[in-house]
Enzyme design. Structure first.
Site, PDB file in Angstrom:
ATOM      1  N   CYS A  44       0.804  -1.231   0.000  1.00  0.00           N
ATOM      2  CA  CYS A  44       0.000   0.000   0.000  1.00  0.00           C
ATOM      3  C   CYS A  44       0.831   1.272   0.000  1.00  0.00           C
ATOM      4  CB  CYS A  44      -0.952   0.006   1.195  1.00  0.00           C
ATOM      5  SG  CYS A  44      -0.157   0.295   2.787  1.00  0.00           S
ATOM      6  N   CYS A  89       7.585  -1.497   6.704  1.00  0.00           N
ATOM      7  CA  CYS A  89       6.855  -2.559   7.406  1.00  0.00           C
ATOM      8  C   CYS A  89       7.469  -3.926   7.147  1.00  0.00           C
ATOM      9  CB  CYS A  89       5.381  -2.561   7.023  1.00  0.00           C
ATOM     10  SG  CYS A  89       5.023  -3.207   5.367  1.00  0.00           S
ATOM     11  N   CYS A 123      -8.129  12.222   3.717  1.00  0.00           N
ATOM     12  CA  CYS A 123      -7.991  11.698   5.084  1.00  0.00           C
ATOM     13  C   CYS A 123      -6.560  11.842   5.553  1.00  0.00           C
ATOM     14  CB  CYS A 123      -8.465  10.247   5.180  1.00  0.00           C
ATOM     15  SG  CYS A 123      -7.229   8.985   4.817  1.00  0.00           S
ATOM     16  N   LEU A 149      16.689 -10.879  -6.282  1.00  0.00           N
ATOM     17  CA  LEU A 149      16.380 -11.811  -7.362  1.00  0.00           C
ATOM     18  C   LEU A 149      16.296 -13.238  -6.830  1.00  0.00           C
ATOM     19  CD1 LEU A 149      18.568 -10.900 -10.480  1.00  0.00           C
ATOM     20  CD2 LEU A 149      16.083 -10.883 -10.311  1.00  0.00           C
ATOM     21  N   GLY A 159     -23.707   9.835   5.393  1.00  0.00           N
ATOM     22  CA  GLY A 159     -24.826  10.317   4.597  1.00  0.00           C
ATOM     23  C   GLY A 159     -24.539  11.574   3.814  1.00  0.00           C
ATOM     24  N   GLU A 199     -21.021  11.306  -1.300  1.00  0.00           N
ATOM     25  CA  GLU A 199     -21.419   9.996  -1.804  1.00  0.00           C
ATOM     26  C   GLU A 199     -22.053   9.995  -3.198  1.00  0.00           C
ATOM     27  OE1 GLU A 199     -22.831   7.337   1.835  1.00  0.00           O
ATOM     28  OE2 GLU A 199     -23.545   9.389   2.052  1.00  0.00           O
TER      29      GLU A 199
END
Length: 1364
Positions: free
Chosen positions: A50, A75, A115, A352, A1116, A1292
């Site tokens: 990610c 990570c 975000c 590799l 909403g 939305e």
């Protein structure tokens, strides 16, 4: 063995770190986040998939005095592997105190952070690209303010980074702004210049100059130069002797053969990137770093080829292969293919040898093994007894080697043979063009050819065909096909026979997904490779070859043989990304600063890594960590939980189950309007993924690892089979009740409508799957015991207030004993509403019981298994219509898979039907069943129900148009509502007729001359191209939003700074930004001319359930709007209090500054804090949003790949409160919708357990899958009396418009099927078909014909026979 070193020395952002006694399994990311003050690198997946954790690693070579810099996935990088390295995180580039780096500033200024959770990783990927581009001495010096980066390189800089919010376009603009060859006019909406500015200069951009950031401090260079441990080749261990670094093969075997080494607990590592593929199931007690063995890092070149040491990184191998002249065509093809393996920050550390060993030992679907197999590579290995040289084929076919067999080197021959014609090419079909995705099939082919003097055909003298990744143990050579082809001329009949043999050879093993598709790809790739050699396949006016790899086929030939086909269409090279965009917006100054496209609040600190998310809060003293133990069965008795005897299990501190809930508390983990869901299963698990307990350990990694050691004893006695599908639920009558207010109502008389129809469709069907949220920040919480039996809980939640109530009920304590705080959320999309509550409650329970702080950051796999996502559904429909396309009646049978509990599912039918009603169906009726199944409960996900309903409408419209052979847009337009009919259908007061903007928006797009020209161009393209087809579609949308009561509080401090609290949560949608603007506007009304801008004085602070109550749920699309309403009312109160003082001071002194006004008000003891609870007027609590979009796509009939060429979006935002924020919401929603319709395959096993449970198996859109041209218009529909400053929601509704991409794919597939069926002579209709969602590559290929190549060749052969 060298000298033992008991300490690690390295630098992070120029600061020296010396550590000892570190656990050798500790990753760099874990160390940074738990042992330093830096929080920029984030944990998004733990797989290298990610980019959230990307940092820059720098290493210094004292012999050359050179520093090498490269991005890396922290990570996966083990801390012990970076001895004497320098690490740069995004904080090392700049910060709020010392000044931001231009990368941070441009990310913020181009509105490229929503975000913000992914932004630090984006910044570091870009920084790495810029740093390395600036080192290239063969490039001219760039103009001031730019780097040596090219636009194409800038686009690829973030190819491995995921973003779920923005849709990537603004991030690309920020990246391209550093490119020396960029045209500034091509860059999108930003805060550095205004649209239409004629004098665009780099001086308007934040200044950039190369070398400003020191990536390797001088003190570390000095230490390295004076350190004998570096120069002499040291065996490095921790104090516990867990880390070893032998300096020769002999030393390695001394370690491996010693009694202290247990093979099961020893791990050999180079880059450790393999742990992203095959997760460590237990802790290792010893690690052996192979990088200090010179033999494993050597690169040898001669006229025969190149030999790479096994520890050479993939990135380094690519560089070397591209430098070579001898055998350049083969080497370059191999390098280009390797460049699509993983992502830059993985390739930079992955070796590799590691890649090939995973292929040999673990059946890893390696691209590298396949392409090297075709190139005739050989492998050198060392066993305990001997050194062997094997062909790669022999190596792969051996039984899996143990850790005492060491891969030493890989040799790739040059294939530079004088006097021969040589062809070499590689292929892969994968969900993402640029990589970072495992291929469905990869292949590589090598052939030596010679012309036949008599026939003029080409003879195949030698052929090597390699295939891999199709569900086989390892890559293979297709020997039978090779033997058949050798010595033959390439003709239609030869190809047909070869393909028959190939289909018998490339056969996926049982359980492999899409097996027939993978086999068909093998035919496609071999056809692409060989067909240019066949003279009898040339078809005048047609382009026969796929563009994917071979459109420029001559480059696959060493000696320049010429392709015998005319390539007469536009070439789209996936490896060279070119994006363009336009944003058409109107800036209103009526309510300044409301209406201005200001930067998103906090975007700069998000980029610099200083924005604090829940997991960024420093761990309190004695903090413990939790991980869920969950069920893997859908319905079973739980007899007990045991743990394997393992190192990880030894780390367990405690395990809490339902038995640990306090007396007086409840087993409750989630609460919603329609019911509750238990925190833990109590003796009976009802679905796979249900929490059985929470395991507690000293670190998050230990907790996660120990949870994997759990073995659950299940019992099945006296249980019926689980209900997993809607079909099962219907048979068993397993339903949730829909409360009457939410049950969709019929309109008109369906039977009468059908009787009036000229034609009917009695049995249409649409099936829609699920979609995972893929917020970048997984579920997380931190619970701290407080005095007097209280708890403070930090939760990444869209509804802190509901979280507070559930925790209190679970623990049996008053609500006021629980304080829930949420500052910001790293992406939500509905998944941080109800689904976040159980995580916070489990942490609170553990903290309450153990009286120690407990935090949990749910790992990505567990999150994907437990979070569920969007509602799958099945729809059967009957529709009546006139011959001119006018609809008369529609009935649908809607079956929704809700999972185990209600959650929001009873609301979904209303949303589905509401979006479906964008067309006037005449009479409408429906039968709805919300099915209870043994699956995790589905919840609200961005545009829940509306997304499906809008698409269902399009599927029905297209079915009608196909039956009538009418243009789909004609049928769409004919059935758009009038204002009168939409009022009837949607049952509400939606303003004046002038506010109904949908018909004009649709007409502007679909009836424009430009659109008609594009339609004709597509027809011409399709008639001229055999294996590429294009489609275009225009889709309208209607989305009803509802406003909810919301609190707001505005306080003015003594220095004039303003603090604002609102009930809504900042989840990336720009709520804080709009609230800041509204507060500045509201308080600025004290000055009639608006001469005072208070925007910089306003700060919005975190939500706190004991400070501002009744916050409700953020969702909403209207929370920003409602929060602004509450803030506006609060400001009005303050203005009323301050105005008399301001008027009095103005009479005395003329102009009154804000500071002077507040100082006087403070002296007069005026209450400078005001709060309001805004409740919407019932006559205007709901309104409709309108939009329309055109999308144009191109599909590859050989692979099923889809390229979204262009999308034009028109969205009615009213008068935007912040056009930059709203454009970002439109683009981000649209691309997330593309994921649902094209990319994101959400799969479960036969027990309902999610198997697409990580970045390796679940594929959200990436930068290489978004539209190549993305244009957005914020359609200004003018004045809306009952809307907040005439604005409308944007979060939305635009998601629905992504259906235009799926509809365009359908049009392209229809063109392909029409041609295919005309060739085969099939009577089957080419125009009426259901295109599944998502329309992935296998789906598209299957719809176009898995045997389309053979059918084509058969038709050519038959035509030739007739000629003869």
């Amino acid at each position: 063995m060298g000298r033992r070193v008991e300490r690690l020395v390295f630098a992070i952002n120029g600061e020296r770190y010396e550590v000892s006694g570190v656990d050798p399994s500790t990753t760099l990311l874990e160390f940074i986040r738990t042992r330093t003050r830096y929080r920029g690198p984030k944990l998004g997946c733990g797989e290298g998939g990610c980019g959230a954790c990307v940092v820059l690693l720098s290493k210094y070579d004292p012999t050359t005095d050179q520093v090498e810099e490269f991005s890396a996935s922290s990570c996966l990088t083990l801390l012990c592997s970076i001895n004497f390295y320098s690490v740069t995180t995004t904080e090392g580039l700049g910060n709020a105190k010392d000044g931001f780096h231009s990368i941070h500033q441009r990310m913020a200024g181009f509105h490229a952070s929503q975000c913000g959770f992914c932004t630090p990783g984006m910044c570091m990927s870009l920084f790495s690209a810029v740093v390395n581009a600036d080192k290239k001495t063969d490039r001219p010096e760039p103009p001031n303010g730019f780097s040596k980066l090219t636009v194409s390189e800038a686009a690829k800089a973030i190819q491995g980074n995921l973003c779920r919010c923005t849709g990537y376009r603004p991030i690309l603009d920020a990246c391209k702004s550093f490119a020396a060859d960029v045209d500034l006019e091509d860059l999108g909406l930003n805060t550095f210049w205004k649209k239409g500015d004629k004098d665009l200069k780099t001086t308007k951009l934040p200044s950039y100059s190369s070398g400003r950031v020191c990536t390797f401090p001088e003190f570390l260079k000095t230490e390295i130069q004076s350190s004998s441990s570096v120069l002499n080749g040291t065996t490095l261990t921790s104090v516990e002797e867990g880390w070893y670094r032998p300096d020769s093969i002999e030393e390695l075997y001394k370690l491996l053969n010693s009694n202290a080494f247990d093979e099961r607990k020893v791990k050999l590592v180079v880059g450790n990137t393999g742990s992203g593929v095959y997760k460590d199931m237990d802790l290792y007690d010893k690690y052996v770093d192979l990088r200090a063995i010179p033999e494993l890092s050597v690169i040898k070149k001669d006229n025969k080829g190149i030999e790479f040491g096994a520890a050479v990184t993939i990135s380094r191998a690519i560089e070397v292969l591209r430098e070579e002249n001898d055998g350049a065509a083969v080497f370059k093809k191999i390098a280009d293919h390797m460049n699509k393996v993983a992502s830059p920050f993985v390739r930079n550390t992955a070796s590799l040898g590691g890649n090939i060993m995973m292929a040999q030992r673990s059946e890893f679907a390696s691209d590298i093994a396949t392409i090297l197999l075709a190139a005739g590579s050989t492998i050198c290995i060392q066993t305990p007894s001997e050194r062997l040289t094997l062909t790669l084929e022999e190596f792969l076919e051996r039984p899996p080697f143990d850790c005492k067999t060491i891969l030493l080197s890989i040799f790739i021959p040059s294939w530079s043979i004088a006097g021969t014609e040589l062809l070499f090419n590689t292929y892969r079909a994968a969900p993402r063009p640029l990589g970072n995705a495992v291929a469905y099939l990869n292949s590589a082919f090598l052939a030596q050819i010679s012309p036949c003097k008599e026939s003029g055909a080409f003879i195949l003298d030698k052929v090597q065909l390699a295939f891999g990744a199709y569900g086989t143990q390892h890559a293979i050579r297709a020997r039978k096909v090779e033997e058949f082809l050798v010595g033959k001329a390439v003709t239609t009949s030869v190809l047909l026979e070869a393909f028959g043999l190939l289909r018998e050879t490339v056969v996926a093993s049982k359980g492999t997904s899409h097996p027939e598709y993978r086999t068909s790809l093998s035919v496609s790739f071999l056809f692409s490779f060989l067909h240019p050699l066949a003279k009898d396949l040339t078809e005048p006016g047609k382009t026969l070859i796929s563009n994917s790899d071979t459109a420029k086929y001559p480059h696959g030939c060493l000696n320049g043989y010429e392709n015998n086909m005319a390539l007469n269409h536009v070439y789209h090279d996936d490896s060279d990304l070119h994006f363009s965009s336009q944003q058409e917006v109107e800036f209103s100054k009526d309510y300044f600063p409301v209406g201005a496209p200001t930067n998103k609040a906090g975007a700069d600190i998000q980029a610099s890594g200083e924005a604090v998310y829940v997991d960024d809060i420093p761990a309190p003293k004695d903090c413990l960590y939790g991980a869920f133990i969950y069920s893997t069965r859908p319905l079973a008795h739980v007899r007990g939980i045991n743990f394997n005897n393992s190192l990880a299990a030894q780390k367990i501190v405690s395990v809490l189950t339902v038995k640990d809930i306090p007396s007086g508390g409840q087993n409750i983990g989630v609460s919603f309007v329609f019911g509750t869901e238990p925190l833990f299963a109590d003796s009976l698990t009802e679905y796979a993924g249900q929490p059985l307990g929470i395991l507690i350990a000293e670190t998050q990694r230990y907790a996660n690892m120990a949870a994997k050691q759990a073995t659950v004893d299940y019992g099945m006695e006296n249980l019926e089979p689980p209900i997993l599908t809607v079909e099962d639920a219907i048979k068993r009558q397993s339903y949730f009740q829909i409360p009457p207010p939410f049950d969709p109502k019929s309109i008109g008389d369906f039977s009468k409508g059908m009787a009036e129809a000229d034609q009917t469709i009695q049995s249409g069907e649409v099936n829609l799957g699920s979609q995972y949220y893929f917020y970048m920040e997984t579920q997380t919480a931190l619970a701290l015991p407080d005095e007097d039996n209280c708890l403070v809980v930090y939760s990444s939640s869209q509804c802190p207030e509901l979280t507070q109530s559930v925790i209190a009920k679970c623990l049996g304590i008053p609500f006021h004993n629980v304080r829930v705080i949420t500052r910001r959320v790293g992406g939500g999309f509905g998944g941080k509403a109800f689904k976040a509550i159980a995580v916070a409650t489990a942490c609170a329970l553990a903290a309450h019981k153990l009286r120690r702080p407990v935090r949990m950051y749910v790992d990505r796999k567990t999150d994907m298994i437990m979070a569920a996502g969007r509602h799958p559904m099945n729809v059967k429909y009957s529709v009546g219509f006139k011959s001119d396309g006018k609809l008369t009646a529609l009935h649908i049978d809607l079956r929704i898979n809700a999972g185990i509990s209600e959650d929001v599912s009873p609301l979904i039918p209303g949303a589905v039907v509401g979006a479906l009603k964008k067309y006037n169906w005449g009479a409408f009726s429906c039968d709805v069943k919300v099915c209870k199944t043994n699956l995790p409960s589905k919840s609200a996900m961005r545009a829940p129900g509306d997304l499906q309903g809008s698409y269902i409408a399009e599927a029905i419209i297209e079915h009608v148009a196909s039956v009538l052979s009418l243009d789909t847009n004609y049928v769409r337009r004919k059935n758009l509502h009038t204002f009168e009919s939409i009022m009837l259908y949607c049952e509400g007061n939606f303003g004046e007729a002038s506010s109904y903007s949908l018909p004009s928006m649709f007409d502007k797009l679909a009836l424009s001359p430009t659109y008609q020209q594009r339609v004709e161009m597509i027809k011409n393209f399709n008639s001229a191209n055999k294996w590429k087809k294009r489609g275009i579609s225009c889709v309208p949308s209607i989305y009803q939003v509802r406003l909810r009561p919301t609190p707001g509080k505005v306080s003015v401090l003594n220095d004039g700074s303003v603090v604002v609290e609102v009930g809504g949560i900042e989840i990336g949608q720009g709520l804080w930004t709009k609230v800041k603007q509204m507060a500045a506007f509201g308080l600025g009304k004290l000055w009639e001319d608006g001469g005072v801008n208070l925007l910089e004085k306003v700060r919005v602070v975190q939500a706190d359930t004991l400070s501002l109550i009744q916050g409700g749920v953020t969702g909403g699309s209207t929370t920003s709007e409602s929060s602004c309403e509450a803030v506006s009312l609060s400001c009005d109160i303050l203005v009323e209090r301050l105005k008399p003082i301001k008027d009095r001071l103005q009479e005395q002194a003329g102009f009154v500054s804000w500071g002077a006004l507040i100082a006087q008000a403070t002296m007069e003891n005026i209450n400078l804090s005001a709060s309001e609870f805004w409740t919407p007027d019932q006559t205007s609590s709901s309104y409709l949003n309108y939009g329309a979009a055109i999308s144009e796509v191109e599909i590859d009939l050989l692979t099923g790949a889809t390229t979204v060429l262009r999308s034009d979006i028109s969205y009615d935002c009213g008068k935007s409160l912040n056009p930059a924020v709203d454009v970002g919401q439109v683009e981000g929603a649209f691309v997330q919708g593309i994921g649902f319709f094209v990319n994101e395959e959400h799969l479960s096993n036969s027990d309902g357990l999610v198997v697409t449970d990580g970045t390796w198996t679940y594929k959200p859109p990436t930068v290489d899958t978004i539209p190549r041209e993305l244009n957005v218009e914020l359609f200004s529909s003018g004045y809306h009396q009952k809307h907040l400053l005439s604005s409308k929601a944007s979060g939305e509704p635009p998601l629905l418009l992504a259906a235009s991409v799926h509809c365009a794919i359908r049009e392209a597939v229809r063109a392909a099927r029409k041609e295919h069926f005309s060739i085969t002579g099939s009577e089957k209709s080419s125009s009426v078909f259901e295109l599944p969602v998502p329309a992935t590559m296998p789906v598209v290929k299957e719809m176009c014909g898995l045997d389309n190549i053979e059918k084509y060749l058969e038709s050519i052969s038959a035509h030739q026979s007739v000629k003869v």
